[in-house]
Structure formats: C-alpha cells, structure tokens
Write a protein that holds these residues in place. Structure first.
Motif, mmCIF file in Angstrom:
data_model
loop_
_atom_site.group_PDB
_atom_site.id
_atom_site.type_symbol
_atom_site.label_atom_id
_atom_site.label_comp_id
_atom_site.label_asym_id
_atom_site.label_seq_id
_atom_site.Cartn_x
_atom_site.Cartn_y
_atom_site.Cartn_z
ATOM 1 N N ASP A 133 0.838 -1.209 0.000
ATOM 2 C CA ASP A 133 0.000 0.000 0.000
ATOM 3 C C ASP A 133 0.868 1.253 0.000
ATOM 4 N N GLU A 134 1.958 1.238 0.758
ATOM 5 C CA GLU A 134 2.853 2.391 0.796
ATOM 6 C C GLU A 134 3.558 2.586 -0.539
ATOM 7 N N ILE A 135 3.896 1.501 -1.204
ATOM 8 C CA ILE A 135 4.499 1.605 -2.533
ATOM 9 C C ILE A 135 3.512 2.213 -3.520
ATOM 10 N N GLU A 136 2.276 1.764 -3.455
ATOM 11 C CA GLU A 136 1.260 2.302 -4.373
ATOM 12 C C GLU A 136 1.091 3.801 -4.161
ATOM 13 N N GLU A 137 1.155 4.230 -2.896
ATOM 14 C CA GLU A 137 1.018 5.657 -2.591
ATOM 15 C C GLU A 137 2.256 6.441 -3.015
ATOM 16 N N GLY A 138 3.435 5.921 -2.689
ATOM 17 C CA GLY A 138 4.655 6.652 -2.961
ATOM 18 C C GLY A 138 5.015 6.733 -4.432
ATOM 19 N N PHE A 139 4.570 5.746 -5.218
ATOM 20 C CA PHE A 139 4.926 5.708 -6.633
ATOM 21 C C PHE A 139 3.755 6.091 -7.540
ATOM 22 N N LYS A 140 2.750 6.727 -6.956
ATOM 23 C CA LYS A 140 1.530 7.046 -7.697
ATOM 24 C C LYS A 140 1.807 7.859 -8.965
ATOM 25 N N GLU A 141 2.719 8.815 -8.880
ATOM 26 C CA GLU A 141 2.993 9.702 -10.013
ATOM 27 C C GLU A 141 4.215 9.281 -10.823
ATOM 28 N N MET A 142 4.788 8.137 -10.523
ATOM 29 C CA MET A 142 5.981 7.696 -11.245
ATOM 30 C C MET A 142 5.595 6.810 -12.428
ATOM 31 N N PRO A 143 6.489 6.664 -13.413
ATOM 32 C CA PRO A 143 6.179 5.812 -14.576
ATOM 33 C C PRO A 143 5.769 4.415 -14.131
ATOM 34 N N GLY A 180 26.134 -1.410 -12.896
ATOM 35 C CA GLY A 180 25.478 -1.324 -11.582
ATOM 36 C C GLY A 180 24.457 -0.217 -11.480
ATOM 37 N N ALA A 181 23.906 0.190 -12.632
ATOM 38 C CA ALA A 181 22.945 1.300 -12.631
ATOM 39 C C ALA A 181 21.506 0.847 -12.431
ATOM 40 N N ILE A 182 21.269 -0.474 -12.394
ATOM 41 C CA ILE A 182 19.916 -1.006 -12.247
ATOM 42 C C ILE A 182 19.748 -1.650 -10.873
ATOM 43 N N SER A 183 18.688 -1.248 -10.166
ATOM 44 C CA SER A 183 18.328 -1.879 -8.892
ATOM 45 C C SER A 183 16.907 -2.404 -8.975
ATOM 46 N N ILE A 184 16.692 -3.569 -8.392
ATOM 47 C CA ILE A 184 15.359 -4.170 -8.313
ATOM 48 C C ILE A 184 14.964 -4.233 -6.854
ATOM 49 N N VAL A 223 11.813 -0.710 -10.032
ATOM 50 C CA VAL A 223 13.067 -0.630 -10.777
ATOM 51 C C VAL A 223 13.637 0.773 -10.612
ATOM 52 N N ARG A 224 14.905 0.843 -10.218
ATOM 53 C CA ARG A 224 15.588 2.138 -10.185
ATOM 54 C C ARG A 224 16.718 2.114 -11.203
ATOM 55 N N LYS A 225 16.725 3.132 -12.045
ATOM 56 C CA LYS A 225 17.768 3.271 -13.064
ATOM 57 C C LYS A 225 18.553 4.526 -12.735
ATOM 58 N N GLY A 226 19.822 4.364 -12.411
ATOM 59 C CA GLY A 226 20.604 5.497 -11.950
ATOM 60 C C GLY A 226 20.252 5.821 -10.509
ATOM 61 N N ASN A 285 15.809 7.692 -11.096
ATOM 62 C CA ASN A 285 14.770 7.301 -12.045
ATOM 63 C C ASN A 285 14.092 5.998 -11.618
ATOM 64 N N TYR A 286 12.943 6.144 -10.955
ATOM 65 C CA TYR A 286 12.179 4.988 -10.485
ATOM 66 C C TYR A 286 11.067 4.646 -11.480
ATOM 67 N N SER A 287 10.782 3.348 -11.552
ATOM 68 C CA SER A 287 9.621 2.874 -12.308
ATOM 69 C C SER A 287 8.886 1.841 -11.446
ATOM 70 N N LEU A 288 7.576 1.857 -11.516
ATOM 71 C CA LEU A 288 6.733 0.919 -10.793
ATOM 72 C C LEU A 288 6.212 -0.127 -11.788
ATOM 73 N N VAL A 289 6.485 -1.380 -11.504
ATOM 74 C CA VAL A 289 5.994 -2.469 -12.348
ATOM 75 C C VAL A 289 4.932 -3.240 -11.591
ATOM 76 N N LYS A 290 3.727 -3.258 -12.149
ATOM 77 C CA LYS A 290 2.620 -4.013 -11.554
ATOM 78 C C LYS A 290 2.543 -5.391 -12.227
#
Length: 419
Positions: free
Chosen positions: A333-343, A377-381, A406-409, A412-417
C-alpha cells in the motif's frame, strides 16, 4: 497577545472594515465569527485552507468559529475569480459535497459536543424563501449601481454575467445577516476576493439592524509564491485535503519541497508554532539552508494537522525509503502511494531474463543499453543492485505479490505491476 496582533505578525490580514473597532471587540469578549466555503467539489484544496487557518487561530484564542457550508450558494456559484459562468450542479451532487466538506471541517476544527464550533448550512434558511420575499425583503436593500461597482461584478461585465451569479452577493449578505441575528456572529473572514461580498453583508446588517450594529469584516492577503505564481497549484494540479485525491505522501512532499524564499511565510501562516519557534527556524534557513529543517517542520506540521500522526509517519517512511533506496521496508500500500505519479508498467507473472524484461517493458530502449546499465550497476530491483546479466525476474520478487520497483541510476524509479 491580542489575536489581531498575532494575525498581523503572521501577515495574515489584508483589509479590515474597522480595525480599531475589531481590536476593541476582540479585547472585550469572546467573539463569534464565520467563514464560508461553497460545496463546488467533494474536497477542499490547500488554497481553501487559507481563511480557515485564521478561523482556527481565533478558535485557539478562545473565540467561537461558525463554519458555513454553502448548500444554497453552492447551487449558484460565486463569480469571484472567474471569467465565465459556472456549470450548475444537481442538488444531489451539492448535498454529497456538503456532507464531504462537513466531515473535513469537523476533523480540522476538532468539532465535538462542546458547541465551541458551529457548522451551519445556508440552505437551511433559504430553502423556504419565495421570490417575492427575496425581492421585497432583501433585493430592495441593494443598489444596482453599487453592485455593478463591486470588483467581482465589474470584472465580468465585458465577458458577461448572468442574473444568477450577479445575485450571489445578495445571498451571501443574507447569510451574514442571518448569522448576526441568530448566532451572534460579528465578524466575517474571507479571501481578498470576498471583500465586495463582505461589505455588502455589512451594509445589509446596518440597513436591517441600524447603523450602530457592531459587525466587521476581515480579508486575507492573496498568497503568491516567491516566483509570482499562485500558491497551491502544481504541474499535477491542486493539492487536495482528501487523501484519495492527494495522498498523504504527496501532501507531505508538497510542503517539504517549499522554496527557501517561501518557507518562513508558510510557517507563519499555516502552522501553530510560536513566534520563537518560527524565528529559530528562520535562522536555520539563513545559516543552514541545505538541512531544510524549516521545510521538514512545515511538512510535518501540515500533514499532522490535515491528516493524522499515523499518516504523517507513513509519509515519512515512504520518503526515507525512496531517499535511501530501502524499498523492501515498505508495504504494498505504501508503494502504491509513494509511486503514484511515477512511470508505471504492467508485466506478466512468468519468469524472464532481466535484459529481456526491461526492454519488453520499455524501461530500457535496447538490449545493448540494458546490458550496459546492468554491468555498470545502474539497475536496482526493489532496492537491490543487479550486476548479473543472467538474473531472472520472478513473481516471488514482487512486494506484497503486486509490485516490483526498478531504479535506473540514482533517481529514475519505475513501478511495475504484476498482472
């Protein structure tokens, strides 16, 4: 400190109809005062809060606030600040909005059974009024020439204004008269754009009650940001008080990102911190701006006030996790809230090689770029750096069975559902 002196220190007064008289009144007794909001939507935004913060200060100083929810005026629409007619809402929609705003006000003002705070609806005293009564008892007291000269009307004459919106100031004047007569209200508070409506109400009170009637008006300055733009607006739109429309994390971040040039002004206006506390934070802005202590305090005070201590702590957890990269400390739930406006991307639940997975989702433009970023090492999962090109992405990695981050750099965060 007299409440007027406190408001002056906080730069919260724009105009007063009788400054000396209001000071004398507030020195002599607990005053009943009111501010209104029309139910044009089912939530207030932070711009609406501006006059109500003044009302809350009066409450904390021992005075008696009356909060008016405009069930009647909301069906018509205030022409203030507009260049075109409002679209009229159904009575059912207005009532839904009234109920929602009433709940918000009760929370902000901690309204209980002690009657220190009164919530009223102007529909209650206007719904049975017929047109003859409206014209004879009230319309006769208003000069068309005077009404045309009011800024809110004058600004609409070129583009056009209907009789309905033209009559708004009469209805608001009736509100002040009713509250003066039945709730002992002697002060109306509003934004600077409400000056014409407030003075119209005072004129009606004196015509009905006599020139010696003690009633006053006070307006709040128009709040602009240091860059000259209107306060409370962002690229994403308004900042709402309803947590479903603006999450507590987004709300917290709005205040935390305040410009150094604005933060002391906002601390004065929107928090209940003392003069000494605010001056100490002002010193920190001057000497240690990089620590952003004033912004953090502002964000905490406002999120606690509008939402709760619990939701403030949640917003801080999300902020800390995003800053540190410790994503796994968050709930779904916190992830959904925190990443609401992210790709946001959607992926299947089958296992896939990370290179193929990133390219198929569109997070990486090509396999060559994906391999290069992974190798560097620019990609984190989910907050863990990935260095191996053979890494498999599986459904078991999803937090709460729903999300992979996913964090790139660095930023740059992305949320994958997972679907």
């Amino acid at each position: 400190m007299n409440i007027i002196d406190e408001l002056l220190w906080r730069d919260a007064i724009n105009q007063q109809t009788d400054a000396d008289g209001l000071r004398e009144l507030t020195d002599s007794k607990a005053v009943s005062l009111y501010c209104g909001v029309d139910p044009t939507g089912n939530s207030m935004h932070i711009g609406h809060l501006i006059p109500f913060m003044v009302l809350r200060r009066f409450q904390l100083a021992g005075h008696r606030p009356v909060i008016l929810i405009g069930g009647a005026t909301g069906t018509i629409g205030d022409p203030s600040g507009r260049q075109s007619e409002r679209s009229l809402q159904t009575l059912e929609q207005v009532q839904e909005n009234v109920d929602a705003l009433t709940a918000q006000m009760k929370k902000l003002f901690q309204a209980g059974d002690d009657n220190q705070v009164r919530l009223v609806n102007n529909y209650d005293w206007t719904k049975d009024m017929n047109v003859i009564e409206f014209l004879r008892d009230f319309g006769k007291n208003f000069s068309i020439n005077t009404m045309l000269a009011k800024d809110v009307v004058a600004s609409r004459l070129d583009s056009g204004i209907s009789f309905t919106e033209f009559s708004y100031q009469i209805l608001q004047s009736i509100d002040y008269l009713h509250l003066y007569q039945h709730e002992d209200v002697q002060l109306q508070v509003g934004g600077s754009d409400q000056w014409g409506n407030i003075t119209s109400g005072l004129d009606l009170i004196r015509k009905k009650e006599g020139n010696e009637a003690k009633a006053f008006g006070l307006t709040i300055p128009l709040m602009l940001k240091a860059d000259g733009t209107k306060f409370g607006k962002t690229a994403g739109g308004a900042i709402w008080l309803d947590p479903k429309q603006t999450t507590p994390y987004e709300f917290y971040q709005f205040w935390a990102n305040t410009d150094d040039r604005d933060v002391v002004k906002y601390l004065k206006y929107f928090t209940f911190l003392s003069k000494e506390e605010i001056e100490a934070l002002e010193e920190k802005v001057a000497t240690e701006p990089h620590k952003r202590e004033a912004q953090r305090t502002l964000a905490e005070e406002m999120t606690r006030f509008v939402h709760s201590e619990e939701l403030l702590e949640q917003a801080k957890r999300i902020s800390a996790a995003l800053f540190s990269g410790d994503i796994r400390s968050l709930t779904a739930d916190e992830i959904e809230e925190g990443f609401k406006e992210m790709p946001t991307f959607t992926a299947g639940k089958e296992s896939k090689n990370i290179v193929d997975w990133l390219v198929e989702l569109g997070i990486e433009p090509s396999k060559r770029q994906a391999r290069e970023d992974i190798t560097k090492g620019a990609i984190s999962i989910n907050g863990e750096r990935v260095n191996e090109l053979e890494t498999e992405i599986t459904a078991e990695q999803a937090i709460g069975g729903k999300f992979i981050i996913v964090r790139k750099g660095k930023k740059n965060y992305s949320l994958v559902k997972l679907g």
